[in-house]
Design a protein around this motif. Structure first.
Motif, short mmCIF file in Angstrom:
data_model
loop_
_atom_site.label_atom_id
_atom_site.label_comp_id
_atom_site.label_asym_id
_atom_site.label_seq_id
_atom_site.Cartn_x
_atom_site.Cartn_y
_atom_site.Cartn_z
N HIS A 127 9.27 3.26 0.35
CA HIS A 127 9.78 4.56 0.20
C HIS A 127 10.89 4.73 -0.86
CE1 HIS A 127 11.41 8.67 1.18
NE2 HIS A 127 10.29 8.90 1.03
N TRP A 128 11.89 3.82 -0.39
CA TRP A 128 13.21 3.90 -1.17
C TRP A 128 12.98 3.49 -2.52
CZ3 TRP A 128 15.61 0.35 3.13
CH2 TRP A 128 16.00 1.12 4.08
N LEU A 129 11.87 2.38 -2.85
CA LEU A 129 11.56 1.98 -4.19
C LEU A 129 10.95 3.14 -4.93
CD1 LEU A 129 11.38 -0.15 -6.26
CD2 LEU A 129 9.13 -0.75 -5.30
N ALA A 130 10.13 3.89 -4.36
CA ALA A 130 9.26 5.03 -5.25
C ALA A 130 10.19 5.93 -5.43
CB ALA A 130 8.19 5.50 -4.36
N GLU A 131 11.06 6.39 -4.75
CA GLU A 131 11.96 7.44 -5.00
C GLU A 131 13.00 7.04 -6.02
OE1 GLU A 131 14.23 8.32 -1.40
OE2 GLU A 131 12.63 10.52 -1.33
N ALA A 132 13.31 5.81 -6.13
CA ALA A 132 14.44 5.56 -7.33
C ALA A 132 13.69 5.25 -8.49
CB ALA A 132 15.12 4.14 -6.48
N VAL A 133 12.60 4.66 -8.58
CA VAL A 133 11.99 4.13 -9.88
C VAL A 133 10.98 4.77 -10.48
CG1 VAL A 133 12.63 1.86 -9.05
CG2 VAL A 133 10.43 2.40 -8.88
N ALA A 134 10.31 5.79 -9.70
CA ALA A 134 9.17 6.45 -10.14
C ALA A 134 9.10 6.98 -11.59
CB ALA A 134 8.62 7.52 -9.08
N PRO A 135 10.18 7.83 -11.95
CA PRO A 135 10.14 8.22 -13.24
C PRO A 135 10.39 7.06 -14.26
CG PRO A 135 11.60 9.52 -11.88
CD PRO A 135 11.25 8.37 -11.01
N ALA A 136 11.37 6.37 -14.07
CA ALA A 136 11.53 5.23 -14.96
C ALA A 136 10.20 4.53 -15.24
CB ALA A 136 12.77 4.28 -14.54
N ALA A 137 9.44 3.98 -14.00
CA ALA A 137 8.36 3.22 -14.04
C ALA A 137 7.21 3.93 -14.91
CB ALA A 137 7.89 3.14 -12.67
N ALA A 138 7.33 5.20 -14.99
CA ALA A 138 6.35 6.05 -15.85
C ALA A 138 6.90 6.10 -17.29
CB ALA A 138 5.98 7.39 -15.30
N GLY A 139 7.80 5.55 -17.50
CA GLY A 139 8.43 5.45 -18.87
C GLY A 139 9.35 6.69 -19.25
N CYS B 85 0.83 -1.22 -0.06
CA CYS B 85 -0.05 -0.06 0.05
C CYS B 85 0.97 1.23 0.17
CB CYS B 85 -1.02 0.06 1.17
SG CYS B 85 -2.29 -1.25 0.90
N ALA B 86 2.20 1.39 0.93
CA ALA B 86 2.68 2.37 0.79
C ALA B 86 3.45 2.79 -0.55
CB ALA B 86 3.78 2.19 1.93
N ALA B 87 3.98 1.47 -1.11
CA ALA B 87 4.50 1.59 -2.36
C ALA B 87 3.37 2.19 -3.50
CB ALA B 87 5.43 0.38 -2.93
N ALA B 88 2.39 1.67 -3.37
CA ALA B 88 1.31 2.11 -4.49
C ALA B 88 0.94 3.64 -4.35
CB ALA B 88 0.17 1.34 -4.03
N ILE B 89 0.79 4.08 -3.00
CA ILE B 89 0.47 5.59 -2.87
C ILE B 89 1.68 6.27 -3.30
CG2 ILE B 89 0.16 7.17 -0.94
CD1 ILE B 89 -1.32 4.92 0.78
N LEU B 90 2.95 6.09 -2.62
CA LEU B 90 4.15 7.04 -3.12
C LEU B 90 4.47 7.00 -4.75
CD1 LEU B 90 6.39 5.95 -0.03
CD2 LEU B 90 4.91 8.13 -0.51
N LEU B 91 4.31 5.76 -5.10
CA LEU B 91 4.30 5.68 -6.69
C LEU B 91 3.13 6.60 -7.43
CD1 LEU B 91 5.48 2.14 -7.09
CD2 LEU B 91 6.75 4.14 -7.68
N ALA C 171 17.44 2.45 -12.42
CA ALA C 171 16.69 2.83 -11.14
C ALA C 171 16.50 1.74 -10.12
CB ALA C 171 15.23 3.68 -11.66
N LEU C 172 16.31 0.53 -10.82
CA LEU C 172 16.30 -0.66 -9.76
C LEU C 172 17.79 -1.01 -8.97
CD1 LEU C 172 14.31 -3.18 -11.99
CD2 LEU C 172 13.41 -2.24 -9.81
N ALA C 173 18.58 -0.83 -9.68
CA ALA C 173 20.20 -0.90 -9.26
C ALA C 173 20.30 -0.05 -8.20
CB ALA C 173 20.99 -0.75 -10.36
N ALA C 174 19.82 1.24 -8.40
CA ALA C 174 19.60 2.44 -7.38
C ALA C 174 19.01 1.99 -6.09
CB ALA C 174 19.43 3.74 -7.85
N TYR C 175 17.90 1.36 -6.24
CA TYR C 175 17.03 0.98 -5.07
C TYR C 175 17.70 -0.26 -4.21
CZ TYR C 175 13.58 -1.96 -2.74
OH TYR C 175 12.91 -2.71 -1.70
N ALA C 176 18.32 -1.32 -5.01
CA ALA C 176 18.86 -2.17 -4.42
C ALA C 176 20.17 -1.93 -3.66
CB ALA C 176 19.23 -3.37 -5.46
N ARG C 177 20.95 -0.84 -4.29
CA ARG C 177 22.01 -0.39 -3.43
C ARG C 177 21.67 0.24 -2.08
NH1 ARG C 177 23.57 1.45 -8.61
NH2 ARG C 177 22.98 3.55 -8.24
N THR C 178 20.33 1.19 -2.23
CA THR C 178 19.82 1.80 -0.92
C THR C 178 19.41 0.67 0.33
OG1 THR C 178 19.29 3.70 -2.04
CG2 THR C 178 18.33 3.20 0.03
#
Length: 421
Positions: A315-327, A23-29, A334-341
């Motif tokens: 929260h970390w996932l949304a911050e890292a991937v939102a632009p790329a997930a929207a194309g 739910c948190a990921a859905a809201i933040l994304l 972006a996923l690599a950045a999330y994994a590092r965090t």
């Protein structure tokens, strides 16, 4: 090129699991312009996780605040989670420094209150489609990456395609299994049982934790006057609990130092628990896929960190991937950045927790810091920051902290013991 070759997406992101992390990921994304399908296998919007510490550690507060949940939690009666901890050196009782800011906090709140609240919040967020009764039965793969899910729904089987699939489906994650993400399991040589009580007074009205080396216990006050009381003994005690669960549970509690008066309280739930709860760690990403919450890392329940890590990882996932997930960017980067965090923020905590899950006594470093924290206010605050996951192991056990702990203990050893006239 890290986008799927096909541009036909039903959504930008599909999330399996509409509990805290999902739910948190859905809201933040969605707030960042991402179209999200939030799948939940259960059909009841008020469903909730039963076996849980029901605690949100202070590291989760910034995420709760960004989600806009703090006023709703306060209104629902969530309890700010002050705490004290018993050790063989006495009680560690963190207090704010004189003239300083109050200690950081989050909340103790029953999942029967929290889960429907955050799920309703997600369902009301523009850009999120909450799809109840949708159980993921497989993944859609293309050119070596995940590009969607197959789901069993009330209307039959359905395929949902997305740029990114997120597994927020717990420690036994079906998404991780379908994606063949390697799983590392660390044995937990404690087992655990808990029950909810009404009318159970606690010293100071705050949470209590008992470090009994190797056994553990905690009591956390929650909303509506209900306290969750848990015991986490060494597995050597398991035969007695299997023979008489209620008697063993109550006897364990009665024997605690400053034991809560369990016999005068009303038990309002069954005694529930698990005899085998390993710590689970997985790589948090794969091509086209990310894992959050317990699907990525399941901590030892005695520390009560799972809910906080679920919200933080979302929260970390949304911050890292939102632009790329929207194309609008490179999804794999972006996923690599999330994994590092995720690895940087949580791996050290998990390594220490996995070692402590062996039900061993305190090691020399822990003895040094815990004993000092029972004797010195600033060391108690230092420990509070670590237990709240606001600092990591390197800061918790840094040379300066160890030197200060040694000085506190040396000063204590030189102080003559008080004698009774």
């Amino acid at each position: 090129m890290t986008r799927p070759e096909s541009t036909e997406h039903d959504y930008d992101v599909v999330i399996s699991g509409a509990s805290l992390a999902g739910c948190a990921a859905a809201i933040l994304l969605a707030r960042r312009g991402v179209r999200v399908a939030l799948l939940e296998r259960r059909s009841d919007p008020d469903a909730y996780k039963v076996l849980c510490t029901h605690a949100l550690t202070a590291n989760a507060y910034p995420v709760l605040d960004e989600l806009g949940l703090v006023p709703a939690l306060e209104k629902a009666g969530a309890v700010r989670n002050e705490a004290r901890w018993y050790t063989r050196w006495g009680w560690i009782e963190p207090r704010a420094a004189p003239g300083g800011p109050e200690l950081p906090y989050a909340y103790n709140v029953r999942r029967s209150t929290l889960d429907p609240l955050i799920r309703s919040h997600a369902a009301g967020t523009p850009g999120v489609d909450l799809l109840l009764g949708h159980r993921v039965t497989g993944l859609v793969r293309q050119a070596g990456r995940t590009v969607g899910v197959r789901a069993s729904t009330p209307e039959g089987e359905r395929e949902i395609r997305a740029r990114l699939v997120v597994g927020a489906d717990g420690k036994d994650s079906a998404v991780a299994t379908f994606a063949e993400v390697p799983t590392r399991r660390h044995e937990n040589t404690r087992f655990g049982y808990l029950a909810h009580f009404r009318g159970l007074p606690l010293h100071g009205g705050i949470g209590q934790t008992w470090f009994l080396e190797p056994d553990m216990a905690y009591a956390f006050p929650n909303d509506d006057g209900v306290t969750v009381l848990a015991v986490l003994p060494d597995k050597k005690r398991l035969p007695a609990f299997r023979e008489d669960l209620e008697g063993s549970f109550l006897d364990f509690v009665r024997a605690l130092p400053e034991a809560p008066p369990v016999d005068s309280a009303e038990r309002v739930s069954k005694i529930i628990g698990t005899v085998d709860y390993p710590l689970v760690s997985r790589e948090p990403t794969a091509p086209g896929l990310a894992l959050v919450g317990d699907a990525a890392m399941t901590g030892d329940p005695l520390w009560g960190v799972g809910c906080g890590w679920a919200l933080q990882s979302a929260h970390w996932l949304a911050e890292a991937v939102a632009p790329a997930a929207a194309g609008r960017g490179d999804l794999d980067a972006a996923l690599a950045a999330y994994a590092r965090t995720h690895r940087r923020r949580l791996r050290g905590h998990q390594i220490l927790a996995a070692d402590f899950a062996k039900a061993r006594p305190f090691n020399p470093g822990e003895r040094l810091v815990f004993s000092a924290a029972a004797r010195d206010a600033s060391m108690a605050r230092h420990m509070y920051l670590f237990v709240s996951r606001l600092i990591g192991p390197l800061r918790f056990l840094n040379p300066l902290a160890l030197a200060k702990a040694a000085a506190v203990n040396l000063r204590h050893a030189r102080t003559p013991a008080r004698t009774t006239p």
